[in-house]
Write an enzyme that holds these catalytic residues in place. Structure first.
Site, PDB file in Angstrom:
ATOM      1  N   SER A  11      22.745  36.970   1.903  1.00  0.00           N
ATOM      2  CA  SER A  11      23.257  36.455   3.170  1.00  0.00           C
ATOM      3  C   SER A  11      24.530  35.686   2.863  1.00  0.00           C
ATOM      4  CB  SER A  11      22.220  35.515   3.790  1.00  0.00           C
ATOM      5  OG  SER A  11      22.833  34.606   4.666  1.00  0.00           O
ATOM      6  N   GLY A  46      32.985  42.002  13.463  1.00  0.00           N
ATOM      7  CA  GLY A  46      34.111  41.769  12.567  1.00  0.00           C
ATOM      8  C   GLY A  46      33.737  40.808  11.459  1.00  0.00           C
ATOM      9  N   ALA A  47      34.770  40.126  10.887  1.00  0.00           N
ATOM     10  CA  ALA A  47      34.566  39.261   9.711  1.00  0.00           C
ATOM     11  C   ALA A  47      33.760  40.036   8.665  1.00  0.00           C
ATOM     12  CB  ALA A  47      33.873  37.955  10.105  1.00  0.00           C
ATOM     13  N   LEU A  48      34.194  41.269   8.426  1.00  0.00           N
ATOM     14  CA  LEU A  48      33.416  42.159   7.572  1.00  0.00           C
ATOM     15  C   LEU A  48      33.373  41.666   6.126  1.00  0.00           C
ATOM     16  CD1 LEU A  48      34.622  45.630   8.913  1.00  0.00           C
ATOM     17  CD2 LEU A  48      32.659  44.259   9.633  1.00  0.00           C
ATOM     18  N   HIS A  49      32.243  41.893   5.499  1.00  0.00           N
ATOM     19  CA  HIS A  49      32.069  41.532   4.096  1.00  0.00           C
ATOM     20  C   HIS A  49      31.157  42.581   3.473  1.00  0.00           C
ATOM     21  CE1 HIS A  49      28.086  40.130   5.256  1.00  0.00           C
ATOM     22  NE2 HIS A  49      28.656  39.472   6.249  1.00  0.00           N
ATOM     23  N   GLN A  58      26.377  36.532  23.328  1.00  0.00           N
ATOM     24  CA  GLN A  58      25.253  36.286  22.416  1.00  0.00           C
ATOM     25  C   GLN A  58      25.359  34.955  21.678  1.00  0.00           C
ATOM     26  OE1 GLN A  58      26.285  39.996  20.082  1.00  0.00           O
ATOM     27  NE2 GLN A  58      25.395  38.835  18.416  1.00  0.00           N
ATOM     28  N   HIS A  78      28.202  44.243   5.082  1.00  0.00           N
ATOM     29  CA  HIS A  78      28.378  45.358   6.020  1.00  0.00           C
ATOM     30  C   HIS A  78      28.538  46.679   5.268  1.00  0.00           C
ATOM     31  CE1 HIS A  78      29.846  41.928   8.556  1.00  0.00           C
ATOM     32  NE2 HIS A  78      29.194  42.593   9.493  1.00  0.00           N
TER      33      HIS A  78
HETATM   34  O1  PAF Z   1      24.482  42.126  14.368  1.00  0.00           O
HETATM   35  C1  PAF Z   1      25.593  41.929  14.893  1.00  0.00           C
HETATM   36  O2  PAF Z   1      26.622  41.804  14.230  1.00  0.00           O
HETATM   37  C2  PAF Z   1      25.690  41.822  16.413  1.00  0.00           C
HETATM   38  O3  PAF Z   1      24.560  41.241  16.953  1.00  0.00           O
HETATM   39  C3  PAF Z   1      25.988  43.180  17.085  1.00  0.00           C
HETATM   40  C4  PAF Z   1      24.852  44.166  16.871  1.00  0.00           C
HETATM   41  C5  PAF Z   1      27.284  43.758  16.550  1.00  0.00           C
HETATM   42  C6  PAF Z   1      26.142  42.984  18.596  1.00  0.00           C
HETATM   43  O4  PAF Z   1      27.204  42.147  18.914  1.00  0.00           O
END
Ligand code: PAF
Length: 304
Positions: free
Chosen positions: A205, A43-46, A73, A49
């Site tokens: 980035s 999420g938090a798409l920008h 993670q 993505h």
């Molecule tokens: O790259 C990411 O945003 C994350 O590591 C992923 C691949 C969605 C896994 O949670």
């Protein structure tokens, strides 16, 4: 399938029902082997993505986005807590980017019993312990565990083909998930999406906004060092990593974490002999450095 609000599913059964139905529709309409592309995200798409969705849209009949902030993670609990979450805004962006389906499960749905679960997790092995993994213990195991689960949940039924999209910016993640699909015989094709650079050469980035003009200048040392190595590789010259490292260290206050040239499939660093001879096959240069106040990563494929 485009121009419609992306369909939201929050459970495995709901998302599978949608995928089954869409694949059946495509087959009925004459698509012998529907192509289904997954863009996994937190999420938090920008706009970063956007390139993933653009490629997925261009190559597939159906585009799925997953939105899940994966607790496995994060090595710092506060980073997980403070990670931005705005599903409504993300849904709009997925629609804008041309996605058809959004799978956005809750943490308990993905990991029933969390934090005591999941009991069984995927290990990224040695590939997950070097470079970015050295400063983030367990990070790549967490990535592998969630990506394997997402693939299992979202893999379309036959005769559809399944592809999953990852940016080259996170070169280590790309290498690790590619290896996981191979080692675990998961029927998914990994599609890498090219890293986007500013005209200056700086890899795009979301962290770059925190750099002032001086910081930007220093940050350019990373891409300049990578281009230097790439030019040497193309000319068939020995690869002078020391000189490339010096190009980054020459900038005041820049703290080089690593600059290595590795095998793109295994991430094993090339030996002194391999660096001294003309490259026989593609290699990958990986770099990470603190350019206060941010830590930057970059990479470049070196072609013989
Ligand atoms: O790259 C990411 O945003 C994350 O590591 C992923 C691949 C969605 C896994 O949670």
């Amino acid at each position: 399938m485009t121009d419609q609000q992306a369909l939201l599913a929050t459970t495995t059964s709901a998302v599978r029902a949608i995928i089954d139905e869409k694949v059946a529709e495509l087959v009925a309409a004459g698509t012998a082997r529907p192509k289904v592309g997954l863009v996994p995200t937190m999420g938090a798409l920008h706009d970063g993505h956007g390139a993933l969705f653009e490629q997925a849209r261009a190559e597939n009949d159906l585009v799925i986005a997953s939105i899940f902030v994966n607790p496995l993670q994060f090595d710092q609990p506060e980073d997980y807590e403070h990670y931005p979450r705005d599903l409504e805004a993300d849904l709009e962006l997925v629609t804008e980017y041309g996605g058809d389906i959004v799978f956005a499960p809750s943490t308990q749905h993905m990991y029933p019993g969390f934090p005591d679960a999941p009991h069984i997790r995927v290990s990224a092995g040695q590939m997950g312990q070097m470079f970015e993994g050295a400063s983030r213990p367990g990070h790549f195991d967490g990535v592998c565990t969630v990506v394997a689960k997402l693939w299992n949940i979202l893999m379309p039924p036959p005769p559809a083909v399944f592809r999953s999209y990852f940016g080259r910016k996170d070169a280590q993640q790309l290498a690790i998930v590619t290896r996981m699909a191979k080692d675990l015989n998961i029927d998914v094709k990994i599609r890498p999406v090219e890293l986007v650079r500013a005209p200056s050469g700086l890899a795009l980035s979301s962290r770059n906004v925190r750099l002032d003009d001086h910081g930007m200048e220093k940050a350019l040392g990373l891409s300049k060092a990578l281009h230097f190595l790439s030019d040497q590789a193309t000319r068939g010259e020995p690869l002078d990593i020391s000189a490339a490292r010096d190009m980054i260290r020459a900038h005041e206050n820049v703290d080089l974490d690593y600059l290595e040239i590795v095998d793109p499939d295994t991430l094993t660093p090339l030996t002194e002999e391999q660096l001294a001879a003309p490259l026989e096959r593609e290699a990958l240069a990986l770099v990470a450095a603190w350019v206060p106040p941010v830590r930057l990563i970059d990479n470049m494929l070196l072609s013989p």
